[in-house]
Design a protein around this motif. Structure first.
Motif, PDB file in Angstrom:
ATOM      1  N   PRO A 298      29.773  37.354  34.790  1.00  0.00           N
ATOM      2  CA  PRO A 298      30.896  38.277  34.990  1.00  0.00           C
ATOM      3  C   PRO A 298      30.508  39.738  34.779  1.00  0.00           C
ATOM      4  O   PRO A 298      29.462  40.054  34.206  1.00  0.00           O
TER       5      PRO A 298
ATOM      6  N   ASP B 179      40.778  38.652  41.813  1.00  0.00           N
ATOM      7  CA  ASP B 179      40.660  38.934  40.383  1.00  0.00           C
ATOM      8  C   ASP B 179      39.191  38.780  40.017  1.00  0.00           C
ATOM      9  O   ASP B 179      38.657  37.670  39.961  1.00  0.00           O
TER      10      ASP B 179
ATOM     11  N   THR C 178      37.761  39.862  37.177  1.00  0.00           N
ATOM     12  CA  THR C 178      37.516  39.929  35.731  1.00  0.00           C
ATOM     13  C   THR C 178      38.258  38.781  35.051  1.00  0.00           C
ATOM     14  O   THR C 178      39.420  38.929  34.656  1.00  0.00           O
ATOM     15  N   PRO C 179      37.620  37.616  34.908  1.00  0.00           N
ATOM     16  CA  PRO C 179      38.309  36.437  34.370  1.00  0.00           C
ATOM     17  C   PRO C 179      38.731  36.563  32.914  1.00  0.00           C
ATOM     18  O   PRO C 179      39.557  35.782  32.449  1.00  0.00           O
ATOM     19  N   CYS C 180      38.175  37.544  32.206  1.00  0.00           N
ATOM     20  CA  CYS C 180      38.499  37.695  30.782  1.00  0.00           C
ATOM     21  C   CYS C 180      39.315  38.944  30.473  1.00  0.00           C
ATOM     22  O   CYS C 180      39.784  39.104  29.340  1.00  0.00           O
TER      23      CYS C 180
ATOM     24  N   GLY D 155      41.685  34.173  31.016  1.00  0.00           N
ATOM     25  CA  GLY D 155      42.277  33.072  31.744  1.00  0.00           C
ATOM     26  C   GLY D 155      41.375  31.865  31.686  1.00  0.00           C
ATOM     27  O   GLY D 155      40.343  31.860  30.991  1.00  0.00           O
TER      28      GLY D 155
ATOM     29  N   GLY E 134      39.316  30.881  33.723  1.00  0.00           N
ATOM     30  CA  GLY E 134      37.979  31.160  34.240  1.00  0.00           C
ATOM     31  C   GLY E 134      37.091  31.903  33.271  1.00  0.00           C
ATOM     32  O   GLY E 134      35.909  32.122  33.566  1.00  0.00           O
ATOM     33  N   CYS E 135      37.613  32.270  32.106  1.00  0.00           N
ATOM     34  CA  CYS E 135      36.818  32.980  31.093  1.00  0.00           C
ATOM     35  C   CYS E 135      36.040  31.951  30.278  1.00  0.00           C
ATOM     36  O   CYS E 135      36.282  31.767  29.079  1.00  0.00           O
TER      37      CYS E 135
ATOM     38  N   TYR F 220      40.601  31.814  25.520  1.00  0.00           N
ATOM     39  CA  TYR F 220      41.701  31.260  26.299  1.00  0.00           C
ATOM     40  C   TYR F 220      42.330  30.086  25.548  1.00  0.00           C
ATOM     41  O   TYR F 220      41.631  29.202  25.055  1.00  0.00           O
TER      42      TYR F 220
END
Length: 344
Positions: free
Chosen positions: A63, A172, A174-176, A186, A188-189, A224
């Motif tokens: 990421p 999106d 930026t998963p975090c 989220g 995905g983080c 998460y």
């Protein structure tokens, strides 16, 4: 999507993934490429982005460095630069990496490298990576410009352009975090790479040998809280016309333009059997399909499909040897899909 440098322009019809420019592991067609308005070297906004026509889901995510993670960008910190440009240890067009250190900041740009450890001509738009305290990696830099190779260079920073990247791509990225850097993890983080440069990684294996963390990230706050591992992402529905075939793609610019496959190269069949090719062209075009075999001194056409249809099919029973496919436009332009099945 692919992030790179504005000064590289936006005229790209193909995106290559792999270790060598001349023999890519896969080729993907961009839906479009755009440069940041006014983006240029020296401004800290040397930003550009291509949105891919089809997603690449088989490469683990590293990421973008965001939020509190950007505090790691300090003078003396170790970082890794990657590129395909000129080098003092071999030819242009081969992916290389070098580990060096951050020098400091000049406005919205970051200065990296020197003492012979640097990027060079042809590396523009390539990434800079940093390893965090939890052992996972982040990408943060875009190679922009520099002086003599080996003396250090200047990089734009991806987190500075996140709002524009997300606005353009409607993704999106930026998963975090939120786009403003606020910690908002989220599902995905999760499961980020701890060794993205693993020598055991292969493109055919999905680059999965690099020891993903197996944990939810908590670099800037609580992880998460959704519970359990995130559900696996369902693969996109396949429209492949054959079972067990490999998909390639490309774009032809008009009559006479052609692409060789697989990915600009050829393959070896060690046994006799059926070679199958399925071409799915864009509406309103007439693309044709040809199969060639090497006879020891030259390439000889052994099968072809030249109907007026947008789609073509070739099935050829051949002996062991070297084979290559050619997709060619008789009329029209656009993006196509091509599927190959080789003898078992």
């Amino acid at each position: 999507m692919v992030i790179y440098a504005a000064h590289c322009g936006a005229s790209y019809s193909k995106i290559y993934f792999g270790e060598k420019y001349t023999t890519p592991a896969k080729t993907v067609t961009p839906q479009w490429c755009k440069v940041y308005p006014g983006g240029q070297p020296g401004s800290g906004n040397d930003f550009a982005v291509c949105k891919l026509a089809t997603p690449v889901n088989d490469v683990p995510i590293v990421p973008i460095l965001m939020g509190c993670e950007t505090s790691n960008l300090q003078a003396g910190k170790q970082v890794t630069l990657v590129g395909f440009g000129n080098a003092d240890n071999g030819p242009y067009g081969v992916k290389r990496q070098v580990t060096t250190t951050i020098n400091g900041f000049q406005g919205d740009e970051i200065s990296i490298g020197g003492n012979g450890k640097d990027t060079c001509q042809g590396d523009s738009g390539g990434p800079a990576f940093i390893k965090l305290a939890d052992g996972t990696w982040r990408v943060f830099g875009i190679t922009s410009y520099g002086g003599a190779c080996g003396s250090g260079g200047m990089y734009s920073m991806m987190h500075k352009g996140i709002s524009w990247f997300e606005q353009q791509t409607a993704l999106d990225l930026t998963p975090c975090h939120n786009a403003d850097g606020t910690w908002n993890p989220g599902a995905g983080c999760y499961n980020f790479q701890t060794n993205p440069g693993s020598v055991n990684d292969t493109w055919t294996g999905g680059c999965n040998a690099g020891a993903p963390s197996g944990a939810y990230s908590q670099t800037c706050g609580a992880p998460y809280q959704g519970g359990g591992n995130p559900p696996p992402v369902d693969p996109p529905p396949s429209d492949a016309p054959c079972t067990g075939c490999t998909e390639y793609g490309g774009t032809l610019s008009g009559a006479g333009d052609s692409d060789q496959h697989p990915n600009g190269s050829y393959y070896q069949s060690t046994t006799s059997g059926a070679h199958e090719g399925y071409l799915v062209g864009p509406a309103g075009t007439d693309f044709d399909l040809y199969l060639y075999k090497h006879n020891g001194t030259s390439w000889v056409m052994v099968a072809k499909a030249e109907t007026a249809s947008t789609n073509e099919t070739v099935k050829y029973n051949g002996t062991a040897g070297y084979y290559a496919w050619l997709v060619q436009s008789y009329s029209g332009s656009g993006t196509y899909k091509f599927y190959v099945k080789k003898p078992n």
